[in-house]
Design a protein around this motif. Structure first.
Motif, PDB file in Angstrom:
ATOM      1  N   VAL A  12      38.460  31.519  37.770  1.00  0.00           N
ATOM      2  CA  VAL A  12      37.566  31.296  38.909  1.00  0.00           C
ATOM      3  C   VAL A  12      38.403  30.761  40.065  1.00  0.00           C
ATOM      4  CG1 VAL A  12      35.443  30.174  39.685  1.00  0.00           C
ATOM      5  CG2 VAL A  12      35.711  30.767  37.268  1.00  0.00           C
ATOM      6  N   GLY A  13      38.887  31.676  40.898  1.00  0.00           N
ATOM      7  CA  GLY A  13      39.777  31.297  42.005  1.00  0.00           C
ATOM      8  C   GLY A  13      39.000  30.668  43.144  1.00  0.00           C
ATOM      9  N   MET A  14      39.715  29.931  43.990  1.00  0.00           N
ATOM     10  CA  MET A  14      39.044  29.224  45.099  1.00  0.00           C
ATOM     11  C   MET A  14      39.839  29.411  46.386  1.00  0.00           C
ATOM     12  SD  MET A  14      36.623  26.431  45.086  1.00  0.00           S
ATOM     13  CE  MET A  14      35.911  25.545  46.437  1.00  0.00           C
ATOM     14  N   VAL A  15      39.122  29.710  47.446  1.00  0.00           N
ATOM     15  CA  VAL A  15      39.730  29.803  48.780  1.00  0.00           C
ATOM     16  C   VAL A  15      39.000  28.787  49.658  1.00  0.00           C
ATOM     17  CG1 VAL A  15      40.143  31.287  50.780  1.00  0.00           C
ATOM     18  CG2 VAL A  15      40.283  32.247  48.461  1.00  0.00           C
ATOM     19  N   ASN A  53      51.228  43.786  44.573  1.00  0.00           N
ATOM     20  CA  ASN A  53      49.833  44.224  44.396  1.00  0.00           C
ATOM     21  C   ASN A  53      48.841  43.216  44.967  1.00  0.00           C
ATOM     22  OD1 ASN A  53      50.547  46.594  43.184  1.00  0.00           O
ATOM     23  ND2 ASN A  53      50.247  45.876  41.082  1.00  0.00           N
ATOM     24  N   SER A  54      49.121  41.933  44.775  1.00  0.00           N
ATOM     25  CA  SER A  54      48.212  40.890  45.271  1.00  0.00           C
ATOM     26  C   SER A  54      48.207  40.879  46.794  1.00  0.00           C
ATOM     27  CB  SER A  54      48.626  39.518  44.733  1.00  0.00           C
ATOM     28  OG  SER A  54      48.666  39.541  43.319  1.00  0.00           O
ATOM     29  N   LEU A  55      49.385  40.997  47.398  1.00  0.00           N
ATOM     30  CA  LEU A  55      49.472  41.025  48.865  1.00  0.00           C
ATOM     31  C   LEU A  55      48.822  42.290  49.424  1.00  0.00           C
ATOM     32  CD1 LEU A  55      53.081  39.591  49.293  1.00  0.00           C
ATOM     33  CD2 LEU A  55      50.982  38.522  50.137  1.00  0.00           C
ATOM     34  N   ARG A  56      48.942  43.410  48.696  1.00  0.00           N
ATOM     35  CA  ARG A  56      48.267  44.640  49.135  1.00  0.00           C
ATOM     36  C   ARG A  56      46.754  44.470  49.088  1.00  0.00           C
ATOM     37  NH1 ARG A  56      51.235  49.065  50.126  1.00  0.00           N
ATOM     38  NH2 ARG A  56      53.336  49.229  49.247  1.00  0.00           N
ATOM     39  N   PRO A  60      41.794  36.679  38.557  1.00  0.00           N
ATOM     40  CA  PRO A  60      40.535  35.970  38.355  1.00  0.00           C
ATOM     41  C   PRO A  60      39.398  36.973  38.163  1.00  0.00           C
ATOM     42  CG  PRO A  60      40.976  36.114  40.687  1.00  0.00           C
ATOM     43  CD  PRO A  60      42.172  36.736  39.982  1.00  0.00           C
ATOM     44  N   GLU A  61      38.257  36.461  37.707  1.00  0.00           N
ATOM     45  CA  GLU A  61      37.062  37.305  37.609  1.00  0.00           C
ATOM     46  C   GLU A  61      36.094  36.948  38.737  1.00  0.00           C
ATOM     47  OE1 GLU A  61      35.694  36.367  33.674  1.00  0.00           O
ATOM     48  OE2 GLU A  61      37.782  36.335  33.030  1.00  0.00           O
ATOM     49  N   VAL A  62      36.199  35.697  39.178  1.00  0.00           N
ATOM     50  CA  VAL A  62      35.299  35.173  40.212  1.00  0.00           C
ATOM     51  C   VAL A  62      36.160  34.602  41.331  1.00  0.00           C
ATOM     52  CG1 VAL A  62      33.485  33.468  40.704  1.00  0.00           C
ATOM     53  CG2 VAL A  62      33.586  34.557  38.443  1.00  0.00           C
ATOM     54  N   ILE A  63      35.765  34.830  42.586  1.00  0.00           N
ATOM     55  CA  ILE A  63      36.444  34.196  43.720  1.00  0.00           C
ATOM     56  C   ILE A  63      35.413  33.391  44.496  1.00  0.00           C
ATOM     57  CG2 ILE A  63      37.831  34.536  45.807  1.00  0.00           C
ATOM     58  CD1 ILE A  63      38.720  37.237  44.660  1.00  0.00           C
ATOM     59  N   ALA A  73      45.478  36.194  48.424  1.00  0.00           N
ATOM     60  CA  ALA A  73      46.460  36.867  47.551  1.00  0.00           C
ATOM     61  C   ALA A  73      46.868  35.941  46.412  1.00  0.00           C
ATOM     62  CB  ALA A  73      47.690  37.286  48.362  1.00  0.00           C
ATOM     63  N   ARG A  74      47.067  34.667  46.730  1.00  0.00           N
ATOM     64  CA  ARG A  74      47.456  33.676  45.717  1.00  0.00           C
ATOM     65  C   ARG A  74      46.358  33.526  44.660  1.00  0.00           C
ATOM     66  NH1 ARG A  74      48.480  27.961  48.272  1.00  0.00           N
ATOM     67  NH2 ARG A  74      46.237  27.769  48.060  1.00  0.00           N
ATOM     68  N   ALA A  75      45.098  33.554  45.128  1.00  0.00           N
ATOM     69  CA  ALA A  75      43.974  33.424  44.184  1.00  0.00           C
ATOM     70  C   ALA A  75      43.872  34.649  43.276  1.00  0.00           C
ATOM     71  CB  ALA A  75      42.668  33.221  44.956  1.00  0.00           C
ATOM     72  N   ILE A  76      44.067  35.861  43.837  1.00  0.00           N
ATOM     73  CA  ILE A  76      43.873  37.058  43.004  1.00  0.00           C
ATOM     74  C   ILE A  76      45.095  37.389  42.150  1.00  0.00           C
ATOM     75  CG2 ILE A  76      42.065  38.096  44.417  1.00  0.00           C
ATOM     76  CD1 ILE A  76      43.918  39.788  45.838  1.00  0.00           C
ATOM     77  N   ALA A  77      46.232  36.730  42.405  1.00  0.00           N
ATOM     78  CA  ALA A  77      47.459  37.021  41.636  1.00  0.00           C
ATOM     79  C   ALA A  77      47.315  36.674  40.151  1.00  0.00           C
ATOM     80  CB  ALA A  77      48.643  36.264  42.230  1.00  0.00           C
TER      81      ALA A  77
END
Length: 255
Positions: A90-93, A130-133, A170-173, A163-167
């Motif tokens: 569960v990533g956080m921005v 891939n994350s930065l893309r 995660p399933e949830v942002i 990008a850092r969160a999705i690297a």
């Protein structure tokens, strides 16, 4: 709403900060692969509830959470749960872009490295690219990956944080007012990105802008005084809300 599987199910959640009752008996089912926006006046509990979805509230000593929050059938407040793993899922921005004071590459590589997701430098390179893309930033930074993340513009820094969160896969942002520190052009870019990311993630965004909620979300939840007043299809919420309090807020009678 029925066609999307439920990703997060909260039941009778109460959140207390010491004696302050911040969230009151909140129940909600949040679907996968859609954007759910939380709206409501300042201090209504939307950010507090967002932070309870990846146990960020654990960092506040006076905070207590009761009830159940289940992600894919697992109660995230189970005492046996690994909170570090939870925060990878569960990533956080945050509201203000907060890149690490490290190279752009290292900002994105940090999570996959500590979670042991790459066996080699080549594998790590692929994850970073891939994350930065996915965050719509690769073309702008591919020739300066060794530059500090803090050297980027505000909008670029926020995309770096995405990008850092999705690297870490995660399933949830979770996004807590991700555009409030950005100019309109950077905001539009982040909103486009949110729309692209929802194909693969469950996204929950807190926003103080009803226009933004209307633009980016499929579902909207209206919070007032620590309670969830209404949650449903965004278009319906803005055109024909079920509750008078929602109607009053949307039409600007209070807020």
């Amino acid at each position: 709403m029925a066609e999307r599987p439920v990703k997060i199910a909260a039941g009778n959640v109460d959140v207390f900060y010491g004696d302050k009752h911040a969230i009151n008996q909140l129940s909600i089912s949040i679907p996968d692969r859609a954007v759910s926006a939380f709206i409501g006046p300042s201090g209504c509990g939307k950010s507090t509830f967002l932070r309870s979805l990846n146990r960020m509230n654990d960092t506040i000593p006076s905070c207590r959470v009761t009830g159940s929050i289940v992600i894919d059938g697992e109660n995230i407040y189970d005492s046996k749960l690994d909170v570090v793993q939870l925060r990878a899922r569960v990533g956080m921005v945050f509201q203000k872009p907060n890149p690490f004071p490290k190279a752009i590459y290292e900002n994105v590589a940090y999570g996959p490295r500590i979670h042991g997701m790459a066996r080699s430098k080549a594998e790590l390179d692929v994850i970073v690219e891939n994350s930065l893309r996915k965050a719509g930033l690769w073309e702008e930074v591919k020739d300066r990956l060794t530059h500090s993340g803090t050297s980027l513009s505000g909008g670029q820094q926020q995309r770096l944080c995405i990008a850092r969160a999705i690297a870490v896969n995660p399933e949830v942002i979770l996004m807590d007012e991700p555009c409030s520190a950005l100019d309109p052009i950077a905001t539009a870019r982040i909103e486009e990105l949110i729309d692209e990311l929802r194909q693969n993630y469950c996204i929950v965004i807190v926003t103080h802008s009803m226009q933004q909620a209307a633009r980016v979300s499929q579902l909207t939840a209206f919070f007032h005084l620590g309670t969830l007043v209404e949650y449903g299809d965004t278009d319906e919420m803005f055109t024909a809300p079920q509750e008078k309090r929602t109607q009053d807020y949307i039409t600007g009678r209070f807020g």
